[in-house]
Design an enzyme around this catalytic site. Sequence first.
Site, mmCIF file in Angstrom:
data_model
loop_
_atom_site.group_PDB
_atom_site.id
_atom_site.type_symbol
_atom_site.label_atom_id
_atom_site.label_comp_id
_atom_site.label_asym_id
_atom_site.label_seq_id
_atom_site.Cartn_x
_atom_site.Cartn_y
_atom_site.Cartn_z
ATOM 1 N N ARG A 163 -11.455 -9.475 4.211
ATOM 2 C CA ARG A 163 -12.758 -9.329 3.544
ATOM 3 C C ARG A 163 -12.610 -9.663 2.060
ATOM 4 O O ARG A 163 -13.493 -10.271 1.446
ATOM 5 C CB ARG A 163 -13.286 -7.899 3.733
ATOM 6 C CG ARG A 163 -13.504 -7.544 5.204
ATOM 7 C CD ARG A 163 -13.811 -6.078 5.409
ATOM 8 N NE ARG A 163 -12.728 -5.210 4.975
ATOM 9 C CZ ARG A 163 -12.790 -3.881 4.903
ATOM 10 N NH1 ARG A 163 -13.907 -3.265 5.233
ATOM 11 N NH2 ARG A 163 -11.748 -3.164 4.509
ATOM 12 N N ASP A 216 -12.363 -3.757 -1.650
ATOM 13 C CA ASP A 216 -12.996 -3.368 -2.912
ATOM 14 C C ASP A 216 -12.481 -4.126 -4.139
ATOM 15 O O ASP A 216 -12.992 -3.935 -5.241
ATOM 16 C CB ASP A 216 -12.801 -1.856 -3.137
ATOM 17 C CG ASP A 216 -13.461 -1.039 -2.045
ATOM 18 O OD1 ASP A 216 -14.584 -1.403 -1.656
ATOM 19 O OD2 ASP A 216 -12.859 -0.053 -1.589
HETATM 20 N N1 CMX Z 1 -2.026 2.643 -6.288
HETATM 21 C C1 CMX Z 1 -1.124 3.622 -6.528
HETATM 22 N N2 CMX Z 1 -0.540 4.334 -5.552
HETATM 23 C C2 CMX Z 1 -0.858 4.020 -4.280
HETATM 24 C C3 CMX Z 1 -1.748 2.981 -3.960
HETATM 25 C C4 CMX Z 1 -2.368 2.294 -5.025
HETATM 26 N N3 CMX Z 1 -3.266 1.345 -4.838
HETATM 27 N N4 CMX Z 1 -1.855 2.911 -2.628
HETATM 28 C C5 CMX Z 1 -1.063 3.876 -2.112
HETATM 29 N N5 CMX Z 1 -0.480 4.546 -3.123
HETATM 30 C C6 CMX Z 1 0.384 5.749 -3.030
HETATM 31 C C7 CMX Z 1 -0.398 6.879 -2.370
HETATM 32 O O1 CMX Z 1 -1.237 7.546 -3.334
HETATM 33 C C8 CMX Z 1 0.716 7.754 -1.844
HETATM 34 O O2 CMX Z 1 1.246 8.491 -2.914
HETATM 35 P P1 CMX Z 1 1.773 10.006 -2.716
HETATM 36 O O3 CMX Z 1 2.840 9.925 -1.678
HETATM 37 O O4 CMX Z 1 2.247 10.388 -4.059
HETATM 38 O O5 CMX Z 1 0.582 10.800 -2.251
HETATM 39 C C9 CMX Z 1 1.746 6.718 -1.401
HETATM 40 O O6 CMX Z 1 1.453 5.508 -2.144
HETATM 41 C C10 CMX Z 1 1.732 6.400 0.061
HETATM 42 O O7 CMX Z 1 0.435 5.973 0.401
HETATM 43 P P2 CMX Z 1 0.196 4.944 1.607
HETATM 44 O O8 CMX Z 1 0.763 5.558 2.854
HETATM 45 O O9 CMX Z 1 0.639 3.596 1.234
HETATM 46 O O10 CMX Z 1 -1.384 4.907 1.634
HETATM 47 P P3 CMX Z 1 -2.379 5.995 2.255
HETATM 48 O O11 CMX Z 1 -2.623 5.617 3.681
HETATM 49 O O12 CMX Z 1 -1.955 7.387 1.991
HETATM 50 O O13 CMX Z 1 -3.686 5.748 1.380
HETATM 51 C C11 CMX Z 1 -5.352 4.484 0.300
HETATM 52 C C12 CMX Z 1 -4.465 4.595 1.531
HETATM 53 C C13 CMX Z 1 -6.375 3.385 0.515
HETATM 54 C C14 CMX Z 1 -6.089 5.806 0.143
HETATM 55 C C15 CMX Z 1 -4.452 4.163 -0.929
HETATM 56 O O14 CMX Z 1 -3.818 2.926 -0.760
HETATM 57 C C16 CMX Z 1 -5.223 4.183 -2.228
HETATM 58 O O15 CMX Z 1 -5.420 5.270 -2.803
HETATM 59 N N6 CMX Z 1 -5.673 2.976 -2.737
HETATM 60 C C17 CMX Z 1 -6.473 2.915 -3.934
HETATM 61 C C18 CMX Z 1 -7.900 3.345 -3.623
HETATM 62 C C19 CMX Z 1 -8.607 2.290 -2.791
HETATM 63 O O16 CMX Z 1 -8.595 1.118 -3.086
HETATM 64 N N7 CMX Z 1 -9.293 2.757 -1.726
HETATM 65 C C20 CMX Z 1 -10.148 1.894 -0.919
HETATM 66 C C21 CMX Z 1 -9.620 1.618 0.486
HETATM 67 C C22 CMX Z 1 -10.580 0.816 1.285
HETATM 68 C C23 CMX Z 1 -11.738 1.635 1.717
HETATM 69 O O17 CMX Z 1 -11.581 2.555 2.522
HETATM 70 O O18 CMX Z 1 -12.852 1.435 1.222
#
Ligand code: CMX
Length: 425
Positions: A318, A364
């Site tokens: 996307r 996003d």
């Molecule tokens: N920036 C910084 N740290 C990140 C990150 C990012 N973009 N993506 C993941 N991480 C971190 C997580 O916060 C987590 O940290 P902790 O262990 O300290 O809690 C670690 O990496 C492991 O996370 P993960 O298993 O890779 O990802 P999750 O499945 O837990 O989370 C998501 C997924 C989307 C919430 C996360 O990648 C994120 O917070 N991204 C930024 C927000 C974002 O763009 N959200 C939109 C997603 C799309 C949607 O649903 O609309």
Amino acid sequence: MGALKETLRKVLAEENERIKKLLVGHGEKVVDQVTLSQIFGGSRSIKSLFCDTSSVPPEKGLILRGYPIGELAGRSPEEVFYLLLVGKLPDAAALKDLQDEWKARREVPAYVWPVIDATPIDTHPMTVLSIGILAMQKDSLFFQRYEDEMPKDQYWEATFEDALTLTARLPDLCAYIYRRSFKKGPRIAPDPTKDWAGGFVHQLGLADPGGALSELMRLYLVLHSDHGGGNVSANAAATVNSALSDLYYSLAAGLNGLAGPLHGLANQECLTWIQGVMKKFGGVPSVQQITQFAEETLAAKRVIPGYGHAVLRVTDPRFTSFVEFGKKRCPEDPVFKTVLNVFEAVPKVLQKHPKIKNPWPNVDAASGSLLCHYGLTEQNYYTVLFALSRALGICAQAVHARGCGIPIVRPTAATLDALEKAAKS
Ligand code: CMX
């Protein structure tokens, strides 16, 4: 709408037959197992839900009813809603039928506007949207018919009627929220000559010479429409709907989840982050400057919005569709150019942190730059656009869940004692 309802009736009968066959003799087949890490890790990747409208293979990204999302980029939200409901794209007559039905139902009842107007002007637009949807709940046909002792096999029809009315009304509601929240002037009446996306742009009241904003809106409303059954908004809505709370309650619940910064609000956060890096370096920042800014974000224990995903392990298709649109339509726009530089810089920064499972951009990461280019600059509003689109998937999923007789959702939660015992056994 009789034709669509009859097609749906056949589709649901076939779906039910397949489910019945699947369960006969295979009901106890193990399709997944659950580890302790998954219980404490947000139930990631456990296969415990049923959703046929779309799926998200981690290495490919969104597939809607068999179509990779990139292949639907030139389609309209009307076509995609039909596809989600029925499983195939509409022919010209079916498309017109749905468009006419949406036009006939699109007027938001007058009693809703004073409810919206009673919210403080600085209330977040997503809160106002949720209030607006709940204000209309008294119109739910499902709710009324349930009170009148509707039999179970008619649940899907009442849900379908609510789905049509709600999705028809949402553009009017969402457009007014924009006009009011950002002091753009009075509500603009719907234009019956326009399609769902074009009519919505007309009601926003933004200039659209040449129709490029309408084209972008069509793309936006297609790309965000559905993303499997496990994401927060779809899952929350489906759980609430399984209690036979009608679609007004369920959609509001799902969209309240979408309002979180780790989910739908990330598109607003993403533009804010991009504007932050542009401000800091005074214009389009270099890849090196963005790298530094991204490292500072991580050092401050903040996430980089628009990057990472709970399921995806590749660049979100996307995002790719939005980038293709931008490269064609506004390649010289400074915010869009920054988005491209962020795409070069950020994955390399995130890859240095092995705990981050997906360093690639999600849906996003690019949309805000394009909306900004066409004058929709109020990023607090962006999640409302996401919500308008995601309503299509949530509504289609609910029609199918009720049509397949999926019972009330009720997983079991374990205590720490029980899990410690399980670990020792
Ligand atoms: N920036 C910084 N740290 C990140 C990150 C990012 N973009 N993506 C993941 N991480 C971190 C997580 O916060 C987590 O940290 P902790 O262990 O300290 O809690 C670690 O990496 C492991 O996370 P993960 O298993 O890779 O990802 P999750 O499945 O837990 O989370 C998501 C997924 C989307 C919430 C996360 O990648 C994120 O917070 N991204 C930024 C927000 C974002 O763009 N959200 C939109 C997603 C799309 C949607 O649903 O609309």
